[in-house]
Motif scaffolding. Sequence first.
Motif, PDB file in Angstrom:
ATOM      1  N   ASP A 164       9.459  -0.513  -7.545  1.00 32.06           N
ATOM      2  CA  ASP A 164       9.056   0.503  -8.616  1.00 32.06           C
ATOM      3  C   ASP A 164       8.400   1.693  -7.850  1.00 32.06           C
ATOM      4  OD1 ASP A 164      10.294  -0.658 -10.608  1.00 32.06           O
ATOM      5  OD2 ASP A 164       8.250  -1.566 -11.438  1.00 32.06           O
ATOM      6  N   LEU A 165       9.193   2.709  -7.467  1.00 29.77           N
ATOM      7  CA  LEU A 165       8.783   3.943  -6.870  1.00 29.77           C
ATOM      8  C   LEU A 165       7.832   4.468  -7.910  1.00 29.77           C
ATOM      9  CD1 LEU A 165      11.705   5.199  -4.450  1.00 29.77           C
ATOM     10  CD2 LEU A 165       9.688   3.600  -4.118  1.00 29.77           C
ATOM     11  N   ASN A 166       7.080   5.468  -7.382  1.00 32.74           N
ATOM     12  CA  ASN A 166       6.282   6.268  -8.279  1.00 32.74           C
ATOM     13  C   ASN A 166       6.947   7.024  -9.336  1.00 32.74           C
ATOM     14  OD1 ASN A 166       3.355   6.962  -8.600  1.00 32.74           O
ATOM     15  ND2 ASN A 166       3.248   7.428  -6.268  1.00 32.74           N
ATOM     16  N   GLY A 167       6.750   6.966 -10.569  1.00 32.74           N
ATOM     17  CA  GLY A 167       7.054   7.312 -11.757  1.00 32.74           C
ATOM     18  C   GLY A 167       8.206   6.539 -12.445  1.00 32.74           C
ATOM     19  N   ILE A 168       8.382   5.210 -11.801  1.00 32.63           N
ATOM     20  CA  ILE A 168       9.610   4.459 -12.241  1.00 32.63           C
ATOM     21  C   ILE A 168       8.979   2.940 -12.662  1.00 32.63           C
ATOM     22  CG2 ILE A 168      11.461   3.115 -11.621  1.00 32.63           C
ATOM     23  CD1 ILE A 168      12.114   5.826 -10.054  1.00 32.63           C
ATOM     24  N   GLY A 169       9.296   2.278 -13.623  1.00 32.25           N
ATOM     25  CA  GLY A 169       8.906   1.045 -13.937  1.00 32.25           C
ATOM     26  C   GLY A 169       7.438   1.015 -14.124  1.00 32.25           C
ATOM     27  N   GLU A 170       6.764  -0.048 -13.424  1.00 32.51           N
ATOM     28  CA  GLU A 170       5.102  -0.325 -13.645  1.00 32.51           C
ATOM     29  C   GLU A 170       4.489   1.111 -13.414  1.00 32.51           C
ATOM     30  OE1 GLU A 170       3.332  -4.275 -12.734  1.00 32.51           O
ATOM     31  OE2 GLU A 170       5.180  -4.405 -11.691  1.00 32.51           O
ATOM     32  N   GLU A 230       7.970   9.339   1.006  1.00 35.31           N
ATOM     33  CA  GLU A 230       6.696   8.748   1.772  1.00 35.31           C
ATOM     34  C   GLU A 230       6.526   7.280   1.638  1.00 35.31           C
ATOM     35  OE1 GLU A 230       4.139  12.766   1.280  1.00 35.31           O
ATOM     36  OE2 GLU A 230       3.398  10.805   0.592  1.00 35.31           O
ATOM     37  N   GLU A 231       6.839   6.840   0.369  1.00 35.19           N
ATOM     38  CA  GLU A 231       6.844   5.484   0.108  1.00 35.19           C
ATOM     39  C   GLU A 231       7.874   4.601   0.450  1.00 35.19           C
ATOM     40  OE1 GLU A 231       4.890   5.898  -4.463  1.00 35.19           O
ATOM     41  OE2 GLU A 231       6.748   5.845  -4.337  1.00 35.19           O
ATOM     42  N   THR A 232       9.145   5.306   0.521  1.00 40.35           N
ATOM     43  CA  THR A 232      10.400   4.548   1.382  1.00 40.35           C
ATOM     44  C   THR A 232      10.026   4.229   2.795  1.00 40.35           C
ATOM     45  OG1 THR A 232      11.816   5.851  -0.130  1.00 40.35           O
ATOM     46  CG2 THR A 232      12.953   4.792   1.872  1.00 40.35           C
ATOM     47  N   GLY A 233       9.394   5.074   3.503  1.00 41.76           N
ATOM     48  CA  GLY A 233       8.849   4.787   4.512  1.00 41.76           C
ATOM     49  C   GLY A 233       8.106   3.633   4.848  1.00 41.76           C
ATOM     50  N   LEU A 234       7.183   3.581   3.867  1.00 45.72           N
ATOM     51  CA  LEU A 234       6.091   2.417   3.923  1.00 45.72           C
ATOM     52  C   LEU A 234       6.944   1.161   3.640  1.00 45.72           C
ATOM     53  CD1 LEU A 234       3.383   4.086   1.850  1.00 45.72           C
ATOM     54  CD2 LEU A 234       3.172   3.687   4.594  1.00 45.72           C
ATOM     55  N   LEU A 235       7.928   1.084   2.879  1.00 46.31           N
ATOM     56  CA  LEU A 235       8.690  -0.063   2.350  1.00 46.31           C
ATOM     57  C   LEU A 235       9.524  -0.704   3.415  1.00 46.31           C
ATOM     58  CD1 LEU A 235       9.713   0.935  -1.024  1.00 46.31           C
ATOM     59  CD2 LEU A 235       8.015  -0.786  -0.517  1.00 46.31           C
ATOM     60  N   LEU A 236       9.986   0.533   4.505  1.00 46.22           N
ATOM     61  CA  LEU A 236      10.434  -0.076   5.584  1.00 46.22           C
ATOM     62  C   LEU A 236       9.483  -0.671   6.690  1.00 46.22           C
ATOM     63  CD1 LEU A 236      12.716   3.247   6.433  1.00 46.22           C
ATOM     64  CD2 LEU A 236      13.524   0.863   5.577  1.00 46.22           C
ATOM     65  N   LYS A 260       0.793  -1.071   0.121  1.00 49.96           N
ATOM     66  CA  LYS A 260      -0.040   0.131  -0.093  1.00 49.96           C
ATOM     67  C   LYS A 260       0.867   1.412  -0.178  1.00 49.96           C
ATOM     68  CE  LYS A 260      -4.064   1.987   0.321  1.00 49.96           C
ATOM     69  NZ  LYS A 260      -3.604   3.321   0.252  1.00 49.96           N
ATOM     70  N   GLY A 261       0.583   2.204  -0.972  1.00 52.45           N
ATOM     71  CA  GLY A 261       1.363   3.386  -0.947  1.00 52.45           C
ATOM     72  C   GLY A 261       0.583   4.542  -0.363  1.00 52.45           C
ATOM     73  N   SER A 262       1.274   5.648  -0.314  1.00 54.70           N
ATOM     74  CA  SER A 262       0.821   6.709   0.496  1.00 54.70           C
ATOM     75  C   SER A 262      -0.424   7.256  -0.084  1.00 54.70           C
ATOM     76  CB  SER A 262       1.826   8.035   0.483  1.00 54.70           C
ATOM     77  OG  SER A 262       1.971   8.483  -0.932  1.00 54.70           O
ATOM     78  N   GLY A 263      -1.177   6.904  -1.128  1.00 54.07           N
ATOM     79  CA  GLY A 263      -2.357   7.386  -1.690  1.00 54.07           C
ATOM     80  C   GLY A 263      -3.046   6.146  -1.955  1.00 54.07           C
TER      81      GLY A 263
END
Length: 719
Positions: A528-534, A570-576, A475-478
């Motif tokens: 894949d962070l936002n704007g990258i890959g998928e 924000e996504e990096t924190g969720l990945l942690l 789950k991402g930040s949005g």
Amino acid sequence: MRTLCFAFIALFSMLPFVHAQKEDFNVYDYWNYYGDMSNNLYEQLYAVAAEQVNRRKLQLSGLKTKDDWTRYQSGAKEKLQKTVGQFPAKTPLNPVITGKIKRDGFIVEKLYFESRPGYYVTAALFVPAGGKGKKPAILYCSGHSENGFRSDDYQTSIMNLVKKGFVVLAFDPVGQGERIQYLDGNGQAVFGPTHEHSYPGTQSFISGMPPANYFIWDGIRAIDYLLGRKEVDSQRIGITGRSGGGTQCACIAAVDDRIVASAPECYLTTFDMLLRSRGPQDAEQILMYALEEGFDISDLIAVRAPKPVLMITTTRDIFSIQGARDVFNENRAAYAAYGQPENLLMAEDDEEHVNTKKNREALHAFFQKHLGNPGSPEDEAVELFDEKDLWVTPAGQIQKYLPSETLFSLNEKQATAMLERLQAKRALSYPAFLKDLRQTAVRMTGYRKPAATAEFIFSGRWWRNGYAIEKYLVKGSGNYFIPLLRLLPAGDAKETVLLLDDRGKSVAVNEGLADGLVQEGFEVIVPDLNGIGELGGGYSGGDARIQDTPMNVWYAGILTRKTPLALRVEETGLLLDFINAVNDRERVVTGLSCGTLGAELLHAAAIENRFDRIVLLHPLYSFSSLVRERNYRTRFVMSAVPGVTGEYDLPDLCAAIAPRKTFLINPLNALDEKVDADLFNATYAIVKDRFTQTGHPQNFTVNTDAQDILREILRWLNR
């Protein structure tokens, strides 16, 4: 010049685990419900914009009386000033007339003036012949034509106005006509007009000065020139322009009270409709932090009420006609509150992004009425000039004629002033500066700590080379999920490496770095962070895709003050959170970035404060490099922070995370080249000092010429 792409090809050719056959590591392919997620970054930025738009609508709903609108106007003017920045003091225009052309019924004077010292504006003044007394005058703003006001469409409009007795001053916007900034060895333009604006304009944003400031100021100084002409009645000044000229027209009229009547054409819409249709436009059309401030395009009209405004529109315009109608209806309430509803008009024709006869006649009638110059509004056939006849300079380029300032050189001065301000902040008390840095970075980037969640969807497991590859959606930040790969060694993992690669997770795994790390016993998480890959590559709007970088997406972040970098942090924190959840315990986590995502990893380390170690492979060494290099590579922009130059830089983030172990490998400058060692050492002296002050100088490591990347990383991780 070495690009990062070629650098990685050379780099990974030395790794032992590269697979001959590329494997598909997409996660979303399995989940048909989610559809195409490639435009997710822009959709998340729009979601922020929508919140801001709705807050402004709520405010407008409470405006009823003239006093209500007067207070709103006052606030909107203050917001407008903030979004365009402070204008400089006026300096001598030093106008020079380089030639005159006589035509039946009017005279053309070709000229240039200095809107800022050494910053030349090429122009032509069209003066009707005969008649007594001073005449009304109109400033004509050109849209995005390569030849400026000399295009056939603009000449048709200009000369019709002249034939009806108006003095008309037409000028070249920077990057167009005779003000091209980027010329190749043969003297030909490198870019088209929109890129001429956006390429240096992006650097201007990073320095904290929106390029709109320079465009608007040219218009203000053009009005100054008009008012200095003996033929012109200072009480009867109008302004018009189409497309990008419509932008200039609306903005100049919003800040210059000397303009009596304004008629922007084929531009006015709302940010909401713009973002939902064509997307943010080139740099000078982006008002810095406008939506966050509660300022919309519509307010360019609101601040003028009840002065006469004619909105000229077409129903199939590239700028949403629904947005134009919304602007008209919204401002009709303001004009009604002032008791002068007749002063706001709208002409509409069923055409595309063009100037039509019907709309020209509406324009003529509007200026004839409101500038006191009665006559027939009928459109007339005109004899057009050859483009070269209207050249102000012999070769048709001011830079070939005079040493001239450009947007880049002006911003270089702005950047220098901001960097001096930053240095003064550091010198005052660097420990105090670093203490405040987290809050500063949060404010500048638009970071919002997402609600803690460990929501994730396991999506399958594969085996290769003796280790497992698991797919997840986290789950991402949005309202979206981050696709990632979890690489697990056969035995217990030593530690976890969160690998952020700006080329995407599939490339990172297929080209061997992730493979090499898991073979050495590390759990490796590759998202894949936002704007990258998928989650990237799907945005098709805007007009500032330069070197295959969709800078219009970054511009959306400027309007909202929500940067792509903030979303990724924000996504990096969720990945942690995810790493701890799937391992059912706190893990020792090393953050490893490849390429441009070094900026994201540094921000995450400084803001989140949860990494045990960080490794930056091929990072941009300094944001200041982006404003110093005239021919910078645009791929660094998506990880840049608007206005950052006077606030902090990447070395400050490194210093802020001391004494945590930090390793920089082969840092780059904004040209995508290996940074000069002396320059790097001078820039990072504050970092080395900070690590020394914490008692752990050995924890900051740099290798500016690493050859075997995997071996270097493993040696550093295992020491």
